[in-house]
Write a protein that holds these residues in place. Sequence first.
Motif, PDB file in Angstrom:
ATOM      1  N   GLY A  23       0.794  -1.227   0.000  1.00 45.76           N
ATOM      2  CA  GLY A  23       0.000   0.000   0.000  1.00 45.76           C
ATOM      3  C   GLY A  23       0.824   1.274   0.000  1.00 45.76           C
ATOM      4  N   ILE A  24       2.099   1.188  -0.368  1.00 47.61           N
ATOM      5  CA  ILE A  24       2.947   2.390  -0.418  1.00 47.61           C
ATOM      6  C   ILE A  24       2.592   3.247  -1.624  1.00 47.61           C
ATOM      7  CG2 ILE A  24       5.349   3.174  -0.674  1.00 47.61           C
ATOM      8  CD1 ILE A  24       6.187   0.659   0.887  1.00 47.61           C
ATOM      9  N   LEU A  25       2.247   2.617  -2.724  1.00 41.97           N
ATOM     10  CA  LEU A  25       1.820   3.326  -3.926  1.00 41.97           C
ATOM     11  C   LEU A  25       0.296   3.279  -4.018  1.00 41.97           C
ATOM     12  CD1 LEU A  25       4.456   1.953  -6.479  1.00 41.97           C
ATOM     13  CD2 LEU A  25       4.553   4.056  -5.113  1.00 41.97           C
ATOM     14  N   ASP A  26      -0.293   4.401  -4.373  1.00 42.64           N
ATOM     15  CA  ASP A  26      -1.744   4.541  -4.336  1.00 42.64           C
ATOM     16  C   ASP A  26      -2.388   4.123  -5.658  1.00 42.64           C
ATOM     17  OD1 ASP A  26      -4.260   5.099  -3.435  1.00 42.64           O
ATOM     18  OD2 ASP A  26      -4.136   7.265  -3.820  1.00 42.64           O
ATOM     19  N   PHE A  27      -2.272   2.861  -5.980  1.00 43.87           N
ATOM     20  CA  PHE A  27      -2.989   2.327  -7.139  1.00 43.87           C
ATOM     21  C   PHE A  27      -3.125   0.823  -6.976  1.00 43.87           C
ATOM     22  CE2 PHE A  27       1.373   1.617  -8.412  1.00 43.87           C
ATOM     23  CZ  PHE A  27       1.340   0.422  -9.119  1.00 43.87           C
ATOM     24  N   ARG A  28      -4.091   0.256  -7.679  1.00 47.10           N
ATOM     25  CA  ARG A  28      -4.314  -1.186  -7.639  1.00 47.10           C
ATOM     26  C   ARG A  28      -4.165  -1.758  -9.043  1.00 47.10           C
ATOM     27  NH1 ARG A  28      -6.445  -3.634  -3.290  1.00 47.10           N
ATOM     28  NH2 ARG A  28      -7.074  -5.374  -4.619  1.00 47.10           N
ATOM     29  N   PHE A  29      -3.641  -2.944  -9.119  1.00 47.27           N
ATOM     30  CA  PHE A  29      -3.589  -3.642 -10.390  1.00 47.27           C
ATOM     31  C   PHE A  29      -4.995  -4.127 -10.735  1.00 47.27           C
ATOM     32  CE2 PHE A  29       0.840  -3.457  -9.695  1.00 47.27           C
ATOM     33  CZ  PHE A  29       1.478  -3.771 -10.896  1.00 47.27           C
ATOM     34  N   PRO A  30      -5.430  -3.943 -11.976  1.00 43.19           N
ATOM     35  CA  PRO A  30      -6.775  -4.396 -12.347  1.00 43.19           C
ATOM     36  C   PRO A  30      -6.871  -5.914 -12.329  1.00 43.19           C
ATOM     37  CG  PRO A  30      -5.572  -3.611 -14.278  1.00 43.19           C
ATOM     38  CD  PRO A  30      -4.734  -3.259 -13.088  1.00 43.19           C
ATOM     39  N   ALA A  31      -8.056  -6.407 -12.031  1.00 42.59           N
ATOM     40  CA  ALA A  31      -8.295  -7.847 -11.963  1.00 42.59           C
ATOM     41  C   ALA A  31      -8.721  -8.366 -13.326  1.00 42.59           C
ATOM     42  CB  ALA A  31      -9.361  -8.155 -10.924  1.00 42.59           C
ATOM     43  N   ILE A  32      -8.182  -9.518 -13.693  1.00 38.73           N
ATOM     44  CA  ILE A  32      -8.586 -10.241 -14.891  1.00 38.73           C
ATOM     45  C   ILE A  32      -9.005 -11.638 -14.454  1.00 38.73           C
ATOM     46  CG2 ILE A  32      -7.832 -11.200 -17.103  1.00 38.73           C
ATOM     47  CD1 ILE A  32      -5.850  -8.925 -17.335  1.00 38.73           C
ATOM     48  N   LEU A  33     -10.219 -12.029 -14.837  1.00 42.31           N
ATOM     49  CA  LEU A  33     -10.786 -13.309 -14.402  1.00 42.31           C
ATOM     50  C   LEU A  33     -10.790 -13.422 -12.875  1.00 42.31           C
ATOM     51  CD1 LEU A  33      -9.203 -15.765 -17.014  1.00 42.31           C
ATOM     52  CD2 LEU A  33     -11.474 -14.715 -17.052  1.00 42.31           C
ATOM     53  N   GLY A  34     -11.028 -12.267 -12.223  1.00 40.47           N
ATOM     54  CA  GLY A  34     -11.173 -12.263 -10.781  1.00 40.47           C
ATOM     55  C   GLY A  34      -9.889 -12.192  -9.986  1.00 40.47           C
ATOM     56  N   THR A  35      -8.734 -12.020 -10.646  1.00 40.56           N
ATOM     57  CA  THR A  35      -7.475 -11.959  -9.916  1.00 40.56           C
ATOM     58  C   THR A  35      -6.551 -10.903 -10.511  1.00 40.56           C
ATOM     59  OG1 THR A  35      -5.501 -13.222  -9.265  1.00 40.56           O
ATOM     60  CG2 THR A  35      -6.537 -13.818 -11.351  1.00 40.56           C
ATOM     61  N   THR A  36      -5.771 -10.275  -9.647  1.00 40.71           N
ATOM     62  CA  THR A  36      -4.783  -9.284 -10.091  1.00 40.71           C
ATOM     63  C   THR A  36      -3.466  -9.932 -10.501  1.00 40.71           C
ATOM     64  OG1 THR A  36      -3.961  -8.994  -7.828  1.00 40.71           O
ATOM     65  CG2 THR A  36      -5.756  -7.546  -8.549  1.00 40.71           C
ATOM     66  N   GLN A  37      -3.354 -11.229 -10.359  1.00 40.39           N
ATOM     67  CA  GLN A  37      -2.074 -11.889 -10.579  1.00 40.39           C
ATOM     68  C   GLN A  37      -1.660 -11.954 -12.051  1.00 40.39           C
ATOM     69  OE1 GLN A  37      -1.682 -15.613  -8.400  1.00 40.39           O
ATOM     70  NE2 GLN A  37      -3.051 -14.846  -6.805  1.00 40.39           N
ATOM     71  N   PHE A  38      -2.624 -11.910 -12.962  1.00 34.11           N
ATOM     72  CA  PHE A  38      -2.261 -11.936 -14.376  1.00 34.11           C
ATOM     73  C   PHE A  38      -1.367 -10.754 -14.737  1.00 34.11           C
ATOM     74  CE2 PHE A  38      -5.927 -14.809 -14.713  1.00 34.11           C
ATOM     75  CZ  PHE A  38      -5.402 -15.786 -15.542  1.00 34.11           C
ATOM     76  N   LEU A  39      -1.706  -9.578 -14.239  1.00 31.36           N
ATOM     77  CA  LEU A  39      -0.912  -8.389 -14.550  1.00 31.36           C
ATOM     78  C   LEU A  39       0.156  -8.101 -13.505  1.00 31.36           C
ATOM     79  CD1 LEU A  39      -3.678  -5.953 -15.866  1.00 31.36           C
ATOM     80  CD2 LEU A  39      -2.081  -7.342 -17.185  1.00 31.36           C
ATOM     81  N   GLY A  40      -0.068  -8.538 -12.270  1.00 32.30           N
ATOM     82  CA  GLY A  40       0.876  -8.225 -11.207  1.00 32.30           C
ATOM     83  C   GLY A  40       1.981  -9.238 -11.024  1.00 32.30           C
ATOM     84  N   VAL A  41       1.660 -10.528 -11.210  1.00 38.46           N
ATOM     85  CA  VAL A  41       2.622 -11.589 -10.918  1.00 38.46           C
ATOM     86  C   VAL A  41       3.195 -12.228 -12.182  1.00 38.46           C
ATOM     87  CG1 VAL A  41       2.937 -13.834  -9.803  1.00 38.46           C
ATOM     88  CG2 VAL A  41       1.494 -12.089  -8.724  1.00 38.46           C
ATOM     89  N   LEU A  42       2.341 -12.481 -13.162  1.00 37.24           N
ATOM     90  CA  LEU A  42       2.761 -13.258 -14.326  1.00 37.24           C
ATOM     91  C   LEU A  42       3.914 -12.629 -15.121  1.00 37.24           C
ATOM     92  CD1 LEU A  42       2.201 -15.890 -15.774  1.00 37.24           C
ATOM     93  CD2 LEU A  42       0.496 -14.705 -17.167  1.00 37.24           C
ATOM     94  N   PRO A  43       3.913 -11.313 -15.375  1.00 36.10           N
ATOM     95  CA  PRO A  43       5.060 -10.748 -16.115  1.00 36.10           C
ATOM     96  C   PRO A  43       6.395 -11.020 -15.442  1.00 36.10           C
ATOM     97  CG  PRO A  43       3.243  -9.186 -16.071  1.00 36.10           C
ATOM     98  CD  PRO A  43       2.865 -10.294 -15.146  1.00 36.10           C
TER      99      PRO A  43
END
Length: 275
Positions: free
Chosen positions: A21-41
């Motif tokens: 929560g240090i940066l004021d933004f959230r990764f958008p969810a794809i298929l109900g999870t943020t991991q596609f854009l946040g973790v997979l790359p």
Amino acid sequence: MAYLLSWAAWTPYILSATGLGILDFRFPAILGTTQFLGVLPGAYLGPITSAFVVTAIADGRPGLRRWVGRMLKWRISWRWYLSVLVGVPAALVITSVALFDGAVQLPPVTVLAAYLPVLLIQMFTTGVAEEPGWRDFATPRLQRRYNALVGTMILGPLWGIWHLPLFLSEWGGWPNTTWLTVGEFLAGAIGISVVMTWVFNRTGESLPVVMLLHVSINTFMSVAWAEMFPADANAESSARVVLLASVTAALVTLLATRGRLGDRPAEKRETPAVG
């Protein structure tokens, strides 16, 4: 290199509102999870990219052909695929029944319908991102330098530790993450690695089957487990199920193979070139 590339790519995800929560933004969810854009790359940038680069530099085109060849080695006995597809859920269900006094429910039809599509997605995300590095690149080299068991005892912790920054994010249940959670995960990674090494060796170094073993655990626990054990469905319980099932399977594999984990004698083993 795998650590550097993945951890650098995961930093925005960990610092965002999805993590610390240090940066004021959230990764958008794809298929109900943020991991596609946040973790997979970051996962794609780490093990598979590092394995490709180091193999190309150290072993050249012959090494790359062997590396890719193991990724494409899917023509093996159908019994291996069936054993993994049935065996992994069965082991996790038996472990859960033992832990929770037999309280199990049949999953609804929607879960059964979603299982195979999610499994396929996992094969092309988690499986492709991780296993060409950990099992395809590292396992043959570690076995050549040491042996199957010692190599696995080196690789298992390295694989588990690679995930550590993600425990500071939604992926790892932050802010409810504890040191016990992390320790259980690392122990489970070592246990799973023992079984994966045995499968890798016994299938003639077939990476697709190893990938299927890896993602079958993820898929069952994320899609079916909570529906079958609703009274016990929480992060701590699911982690302990995976830990107990993994360690039990590892011990059985070690005893059955006398610690050899399906490794062949050095003169019969495919030996990767060393730069």
